[in-house]
Design a protein around this motif. Sequence first.
Motif, PDB file in Angstrom:
ATOM      1  N   LEU A 174       1.217  -1.628  -0.252  1.00 28.33           N
ATOM      2  CA  LEU A 174       0.124  -0.258  -0.331  1.00 28.33           C
ATOM      3  C   LEU A 174       0.455   1.261  -0.407  1.00 28.33           C
ATOM      4  CD1 LEU A 174      -2.688  -0.911   2.698  1.00 28.33           C
ATOM      5  CD2 LEU A 174      -2.789  -0.958   0.472  1.00 28.33           C
ATOM      6  N   PRO A 175       0.685   1.914  -0.867  1.00 27.43           N
ATOM      7  CA  PRO A 175       1.182   3.279  -1.187  1.00 27.43           C
ATOM      8  C   PRO A 175       1.309   4.452   0.505  1.00 27.43           C
ATOM      9  CG  PRO A 175       0.401   3.739  -2.878  1.00 27.43           C
ATOM     10  CD  PRO A 175       0.111   1.509  -2.380  1.00 27.43           C
ATOM     11  N   GLY A 176       1.659   5.045   1.074  1.00 27.17           N
ATOM     12  CA  GLY A 176       0.861   5.902   1.638  1.00 27.17           C
ATOM     13  C   GLY A 176       0.539   6.646   0.856  1.00 27.17           C
ATOM     14  N   ASP A 177      -0.333   7.178  -0.320  1.00 25.59           N
ATOM     15  CA  ASP A 177      -1.225   8.256  -1.220  1.00 25.59           C
ATOM     16  C   ASP A 177      -2.540   6.814  -1.276  1.00 25.59           C
ATOM     17  OD1 ASP A 177       0.229   6.731  -3.498  1.00 25.59           O
ATOM     18  OD2 ASP A 177       0.243   8.671  -4.292  1.00 25.59           O
ATOM     19  N   PHE A 178      -2.045   6.170  -1.515  1.00 29.19           N
ATOM     20  CA  PHE A 178      -3.380   5.060  -1.533  1.00 29.19           C
ATOM     21  C   PHE A 178      -4.723   5.010  -0.649  1.00 29.19           C
ATOM     22  CE2 PHE A 178      -6.138   1.188  -0.983  1.00 29.19           C
ATOM     23  CZ  PHE A 178      -6.619   0.509  -2.073  1.00 29.19           C
TER      24      PHE A 178
END
Length: 177
Positions: free
Chosen positions: A15-19
């Motif tokens: 999960l990327p931080g901007d998900f």
Amino acid sequence: MTEALLPHLLGRLNLPGDFPAADLDVRGVCDVAALAAAHSSSYAAGAHLLTLWAVLPEPGGPDDFWVRLWKASDDPHLLPANVKGLVLRALSGDGAGLAGQILSFLAGVAGDRRSATARVVGRALVEALDRGGSEAVILGEAWLRDVELTAWRVLLSTRPDDDPADRERFRQAWRDA
């Protein structure tokens, strides 16, 4: 979400931080919660270290606590100029540097110097806590022990995670023991 958790979200949950949180299903929310809970000891240890630090006097003033601490310990590790950046990093969630600096300081302070250091810290605590009848040396020693144990907790809880192969070798070593 803290910066310390972001690499784990990406590495373990992809999960990327901007998900967008709205795109998470219940399983995804549970995974994020479990990962955050697994790292809560790191946050708690860092917060406790800062709580211990915050009870000490602020830098400056005519009768500067930090200069008295330096003279009593004969060690400049904790002078504000030497820890300012580390304290600011700890305030943003990375307490490992401050913990390391505290442990370096305490490793070099023993015997009479430790007693003198405890007395200086204890006097500051007596004033900060408005404990007129308390014994300064006892409070100072308690603070030194607490800050030392907490610094170790910070370092141990923020050590780099091992990879799955390391975890499997660890499990196998204990199975074979």
